[in-house]
Design an enzyme around this catalytic site. Structure first.
Site, PDB file in Angstrom:
ATOM      1  N   SER A 128      40.032  36.053  31.948  1.00 16.68           N
ATOM      2  CA  SER A 128      41.067  37.072  31.732  1.00 16.68           C
ATOM      3  C   SER A 128      42.276  36.493  30.996  1.00 16.68           C
ATOM      4  O   SER A 128      42.603  35.306  31.159  1.00 16.68           O
ATOM      5  CB  SER A 128      41.526  37.604  33.093  1.00 16.68           C
ATOM      6  OG  SER A 128      42.725  38.303  32.963  1.00 16.68           O
ATOM      7  N   TYR A 153      44.824  36.776  41.347  1.00 12.54           N
ATOM      8  CA  TYR A 153      43.746  37.169  40.426  1.00 12.54           C
ATOM      9  C   TYR A 153      43.609  36.135  39.306  1.00 12.54           C
ATOM     10  O   TYR A 153      42.511  35.631  39.026  1.00 12.54           O
ATOM     11  CB  TYR A 153      44.048  38.559  39.841  1.00 12.54           C
ATOM     12  CG  TYR A 153      43.133  38.956  38.711  1.00 12.54           C
ATOM     13  CD1 TYR A 153      41.780  39.192  38.940  1.00 12.54           C
ATOM     14  CD2 TYR A 153      43.615  39.096  37.406  1.00 12.54           C
ATOM     15  CE1 TYR A 153      40.931  39.556  37.895  1.00 12.54           C
ATOM     16  CE2 TYR A 153      42.775  39.464  36.369  1.00 12.54           C
ATOM     17  CZ  TYR A 153      41.431  39.684  36.609  1.00 12.54           C
ATOM     18  OH  TYR A 153      40.598  40.036  35.586  1.00 12.54           O
TER      19      TYR A 153
HETATM   20  N1  LIG Z   1      39.070  45.694  31.748  1.00 11.73           N
HETATM   21  C1  LIG Z   1      39.952  44.744  31.430  1.00 11.73           C
HETATM   22  O1  LIG Z   1      40.984  45.026  30.814  1.00 11.73           O
HETATM   23  C2  LIG Z   1      39.719  43.300  31.810  1.00 11.73           C
HETATM   24  C3  LIG Z   1      40.672  42.350  31.387  1.00 11.73           C
HETATM   25  C4  LIG Z   1      40.470  41.013  31.735  1.00 11.73           C
HETATM   26  C5  LIG Z   1      39.350  40.621  32.443  1.00 11.73           C
HETATM   27  N2  LIG Z   1      38.444  41.568  32.835  1.00 11.73           N
HETATM   28  C6  LIG Z   1      37.278  41.099  33.612  1.00 11.73           C
HETATM   29  O2  LIG Z   1      36.110  41.676  33.045  1.00 11.73           O
HETATM   30  C7  LIG Z   1      35.153  41.938  34.066  1.00 11.73           C
HETATM   31  C8  LIG Z   1      34.737  43.408  34.027  1.00 11.73           C
HETATM   32  O3  LIG Z   1      35.901  44.197  34.227  1.00 11.73           O
HETATM   33  P1  LIG Z   1      35.862  45.783  34.267  1.00 11.73           P
HETATM   34  O4  LIG Z   1      37.106  46.259  33.639  1.00 11.73           O
HETATM   35  O5  LIG Z   1      34.554  46.268  33.786  1.00 11.73           O
HETATM   36  O6  LIG Z   1      36.011  46.006  35.854  1.00 11.73           O
HETATM   37  P2  LIG Z   1      35.225  46.993  36.836  1.00 11.73           P
HETATM   38  O7  LIG Z   1      35.951  46.883  38.147  1.00 11.73           O
HETATM   39  O8  LIG Z   1      35.066  48.327  36.226  1.00 11.73           O
HETATM   40  O9  LIG Z   1      33.796  46.305  36.954  1.00 11.73           O
HETATM   41  C9  LIG Z   1      33.490  45.277  37.868  1.00 11.73           C
HETATM   42  C10 LIG Z   1      32.231  45.686  38.625  1.00 11.73           C
HETATM   43  O10 LIG Z   1      31.862  44.597  39.479  1.00 11.73           O
HETATM   44  C11 LIG Z   1      31.442  45.116  40.723  1.00 11.73           C
HETATM   45  N3  LIG Z   1      31.661  44.071  41.729  1.00 11.73           N
HETATM   46  C12 LIG Z   1      32.843  43.593  42.184  1.00 11.73           C
HETATM   47  N4  LIG Z   1      32.628  42.642  43.106  1.00 11.73           N
HETATM   48  C13 LIG Z   1      31.285  42.499  43.216  1.00 11.73           C
HETATM   49  C14 LIG Z   1      30.432  41.679  43.993  1.00 11.73           C
HETATM   50  N5  LIG Z   1      30.953  40.799  44.882  1.00 11.73           N
HETATM   51  N6  LIG Z   1      29.096  41.787  43.875  1.00 11.73           N
HETATM   52  C15 LIG Z   1      28.560  42.678  42.986  1.00 11.73           C
HETATM   53  N7  LIG Z   1      29.312  43.508  42.221  1.00 11.73           N
HETATM   54  C16 LIG Z   1      30.658  43.414  42.333  1.00 11.73           C
HETATM   55  C17 LIG Z   1      32.298  46.353  40.945  1.00 11.73           C
HETATM   56  O11 LIG Z   1      31.681  47.282  41.840  1.00 11.73           O
HETATM   57  C18 LIG Z   1      32.436  46.899  39.533  1.00 11.73           C
HETATM   58  O12 LIG Z   1      31.454  47.891  39.263  1.00 11.73           O
HETATM   59  C19 LIG Z   1      35.805  41.510  35.374  1.00 11.73           C
HETATM   60  O13 LIG Z   1      35.398  40.189  35.662  1.00 11.73           O
HETATM   61  C20 LIG Z   1      37.284  41.543  35.054  1.00 11.73           C
HETATM   62  O14 LIG Z   1      38.019  40.666  35.889  1.00 11.73           O
HETATM   63  C21 LIG Z   1      38.598  42.894  32.534  1.00 11.73           C
END
Ligand SMILES: NC(=O)c1ccc[n+]([C@@H]2O[C@H](COP(=O)([O-])OP(=O)(O)OC[C@H]3O[C@@H](n4cnc5c(N)ncnc54)[C@H](O)[C@@H]3O)[C@@H](O)[C@H]2O)c1
Length: 332
Positions: A128, A153
């Protein structure tokens, strides 16, 4: 290729899976479908994927390492895209152990999965922009000092990068960590500001704007983020020397001031925002801005969607196709 995608029901996980399936790859997806935000969105994204050929799903918590490591599919996987995580900066103040479980135990379980898997799959995992903290010099370069996180985080995401570095050295596992910068768009996340601002502005409710609005974010439209992630996931990695672990920023390199962001939503919705200015929140950073030259050089990454176009598409989806609006209008 056959991919394991963790967090497959999430925003980015569902979109990368759709793109890979459309290209003829197979996706074995896992997700625990937790209730951090309305699970209807996760179920709906899954339903859309289940209509596509080559998709399989298993409900699983990746922190349950015994179950993960014993998956019969383990030895069939060519590449792993690991996106499952407890996301969100502010929630880490309320429920810190969710971050330890999903982001740290979960990441370690995925590393062990890759170590034991027969085909030695390359691991592509989500880090991130928050690892840059609040005193990195913009635009943020991948080799900047990232030892001063301002939220739990961010600390867990940095810990993932360090665990990956150790596993690359110990076991030669090929790994790419992707530092995403505020990814937004249709089928996105209800906990993020672009969603809640749009929702409240449309309802005529007041929005809370932190740090008096003096913040900037490098917003990345979902299609641009997926183009970058898919390039990394499907091409050979560009490693140099003995290193088998590399980090990339996926951002837009165009930080937008928060007040301009709100004006963009006002324009797209045709409604004026009611604003309550509030102090800076613990865990937040004032600015994010990705240096994307490494992605450009290695993968020809070229983000194209302006904030105005991207927010326009999001507001269009939000007002016409959102799950709450009824099944007849849904399309992925
Ligand atoms: N969207 C953004 O702007 C952004 C920015 C920086 C980093 N990220 C990272 O990208 C990745 C995806 O983000 P996103 O926006 O799609 O988030 P999101 O919350 O929509 O997707 C994450 C998914 O992981 C699942 N999950 C969480 N913990 C779990 C576990 N222990 N076992 C199995 N499944 C689990 C959740 O149910 C969810 O469906 C994450 O790692 C997030 O930290 C996203």
């Amino acid at each position: 290729m056959r991919f394991l995608v963790t967090g497959v029901a999430g925003f980015i996980g569902s979109q990368i899976s759709k793109a890979l399936l459309h290209d003829g790859h197979d996706v074995f997806g896992v997700d625990n479908l937790n209730a951090y935000y309305d699970v209807t969105y996760k179920q709906e994204r899954l339903h859309q994927l289940q209509r596509l050929e080559g998709f399989e799903f298993r409900r699983l918590d990746i922190a349950d390492h015994d179950t993960l490591l014993a998956l019969p599919e383990r030895d069939t996987i060519d590449r792993v895209i690991h996106l499952a995580a407890q996301a969100g900066v502010r929630y880490s103040l309320e429920n810190p152990f969710a971050y330890a479980d999903s982001n740290m135990t979960g990441h370690l379980a995925i590393l062990e999965f890759c170590r034991r898997a027969a085909k030695a799959p390359m691991l592509i995992y989500a880090s991130s922009s928050s690892v840059y903290g609040d005193d990195a010099v913009a635009p943020f370069k991948e080799d900047a000092n990232v030892d001063r996180p301002v939220s739990l985080y961010a600390a867990t995401k940095r810990a993932d990068e360090l665990m990956s570095q150790a596993y690359a050295k110990l076991y030669d596992i090929q790994q790419i960590g992707v530092r995403f910068f505020t990814v937004y768009g249709p089928w996105g996340r209800p906990d993020m500001a672009y969603w809640s601002f749009t929702d409240r502005i449309l309802r005529g409710e007041t929005i809370r704007v932190f740090n008096g609005g003096k913040m900037k974010r490098d917003f990345t439209y979902i299609d641009d983020a997926i183009d970058g992630l898919k390039a990394i996931a499907t091409q050979d990695a560009v490693f140099t020397g003995e290193r088998t672990h590399k980090l990339y920023n996926i951002g837009h390199n165009e930080p937008i001031a928060l007040m301009d962001f709100i004006k963009t939503i006002e324009k797209a919705t045709g409604k004026k925002a009611r604003i309550a200015l509030e102090p800076m929140q613990p865990g937040d950073v004032t600015e994010t801005c990705a240096d994307i030259s490494r992605m450009q050089a290695d993968y020809g990454y070229d983000p194209k969607i302006s904030l105005e176009t991207g927010i326009g598409r999001f507001v269009d989806w939000f007002t016409t196709q959102r799950v709450a609006s009824g099944p007849a209008q849904r399309s992925f």
